[in-house]
Design a protein around this motif. Structure first.
Motif, short mmCIF file in Angstrom:
data_model
loop_
_atom_site.label_atom_id
_atom_site.label_comp_id
_atom_site.label_asym_id
_atom_site.label_seq_id
_atom_site.Cartn_x
_atom_site.Cartn_y
_atom_site.Cartn_z
N GLU A 153 0.84 -1.19 0.00
CA GLU A 153 0.00 0.00 0.00
C GLU A 153 0.87 1.25 0.00
O GLU A 153 1.75 1.41 0.84
N PRO A 154 0.67 2.18 -0.96
CA PRO A 154 1.53 3.36 -1.07
C PRO A 154 1.18 4.40 -0.02
O PRO A 154 0.13 4.36 0.60
N GLU A 155 2.09 5.35 0.16
CA GLU A 155 1.79 6.50 0.99
C GLU A 155 0.72 7.32 0.29
O GLU A 155 0.69 7.40 -0.94
N PRO A 156 -0.20 7.96 1.05
CA PRO A 156 -1.25 8.77 0.42
C PRO A 156 -0.64 9.90 -0.40
O PRO A 156 0.36 10.52 -0.01
N VAL A 157 -1.22 10.18 -1.55
CA VAL A 157 -0.80 11.28 -2.40
C VAL A 157 -1.99 12.18 -2.61
O VAL A 157 -3.12 11.83 -2.32
N ALA A 158 -1.73 13.40 -3.13
CA ALA A 158 -2.81 14.35 -3.35
C ALA A 158 -3.86 13.74 -4.27
O ALA A 158 -3.55 13.24 -5.34
N GLY A 159 -5.10 13.80 -3.83
CA GLY A 159 -6.18 13.29 -4.65
C GLY A 159 -6.42 11.81 -4.50
O GLY A 159 -7.37 11.29 -5.09
N MET A 160 -5.61 11.09 -3.73
CA MET A 160 -5.77 9.65 -3.58
C MET A 160 -5.94 9.30 -2.10
O MET A 160 -5.27 9.82 -1.24
N LEU A 161 -6.89 8.39 -1.83
CA LEU A 161 -7.08 7.83 -0.51
C LEU A 161 -7.06 6.32 -0.62
O LEU A 161 -7.60 5.76 -1.58
#
Length: 261
Positions: A153-161
């Protein structure tokens, strides 16, 4: 006078000419260009051709009823839908909400009431919404493609949850579960994105009403309950052993800890 190309369009589906003209006047005073349909089939055709931003939909139409019209137009549009009914019983109100209506108004209604409810809806941000048939008016930018499911699971990025098997693109308004896009209505998407944005927080019903429906809705908590129930169905939830949304009795809802599956 040339119509404003940026003006919002409201479709009024109503067989009663007096009620129809009252809605034309009310919505016109609130800045809408109005178009009219006298029956359900005309209304469905106008939704397909004109792509309105708002639809007012009478429950009792002469050909096909408002419930069926709402079912037919939901795959065609993400417009706000207000169902209008003379019936008082709760079942009709809930049926309307379960098929994708955003609100209901009971006859007789006042123009001020309709105007207030419509303005509350449009105060919510209207981000680009994915449409199964074609983009809505004004959505000229390409839609982002959903990301491939990562091994970690990636670190949260802008626009993504992300939350376990859930992946939510808040800008493209796409929610994925186990790599499959969920067929969410606008309000279901907003509810899910809000819950996932604060997964450890207990979201009170009043807070969800204010955040998603707008101010002045504290007495309509059943709206949250109905849409949460529909959202759970689309998530494939077992209410006795929820995977995602937990009810906090007497308060509201929170996300379950993400599972390892």
């Amino acid at each position: 006078m040339t119509p404003d190309p940026d003006a919002r369009v409201a479709l009024i589906i109503e067989d009663d000419a007096d009620v129809r003209q009252l809605l034309v006047m009310t919505l016109g005073m609130n800045g809408f260009i109005t178009i009219e349909a006298e029956n359900g089939r005309q209304g469905v055709a106008l939704v397909r051709d004109r792509k309105p931003d708002l639809v007012t939909l009478d429950l009792n139409l002469p050909d096909i009823d408002g419930v069926e019209v709402c079912r037919q137009i939901r795959p065609l549009t993400d417009a706000y839908v207000i169902m209008i009914t003379a019936r008082q019983d709760e079942i009709d109100r809930l049926i309307g909400l379960e098929i994708g209506a955003d609100d209901f108004v009971v006859k007789p209604f006042s123009p001020r009431e309709v105007g207030a409810r419509v303005n509350a809806m449009f105060r919510r941000p209207r981000s680009t919404v994915r449409n199964v048939s074609q983009p809505l008016l004004g959505t000229g930018t390409p839609e982002p493609q959903p990301p491939a499911a990562p091994a970690v699971e990636p670190e949260p990025v802008a626009g993504m949850l992300t939350h376990g098997a859930l992946s939510i693109d808040t800008e493209g308004r796409i929610a994925m579960l186990d790599g499959v896009e969920l067929p969410l209505t606008r309000i279901e998407f907003d509810l899910l994105a809000t819950l996932v944005s604060g997964p450890r927080r207990v979201w009170q019903r009043e807070t969800l009403l204010s955040r998603i429906w707008g101010d002045g809705w504290v007495n309509d908590q059943h709206l949250v309950e109905v849409h949460i129930r529909n959202l759970r169905k689309k998530l494939g939830e077992d209410t006795k052993a929820p995977r995602f949304i937990r009810t906090v009795r007497g308060v509201g809802y929170r996300m379950m800890p993400p599972s390892a599956d």
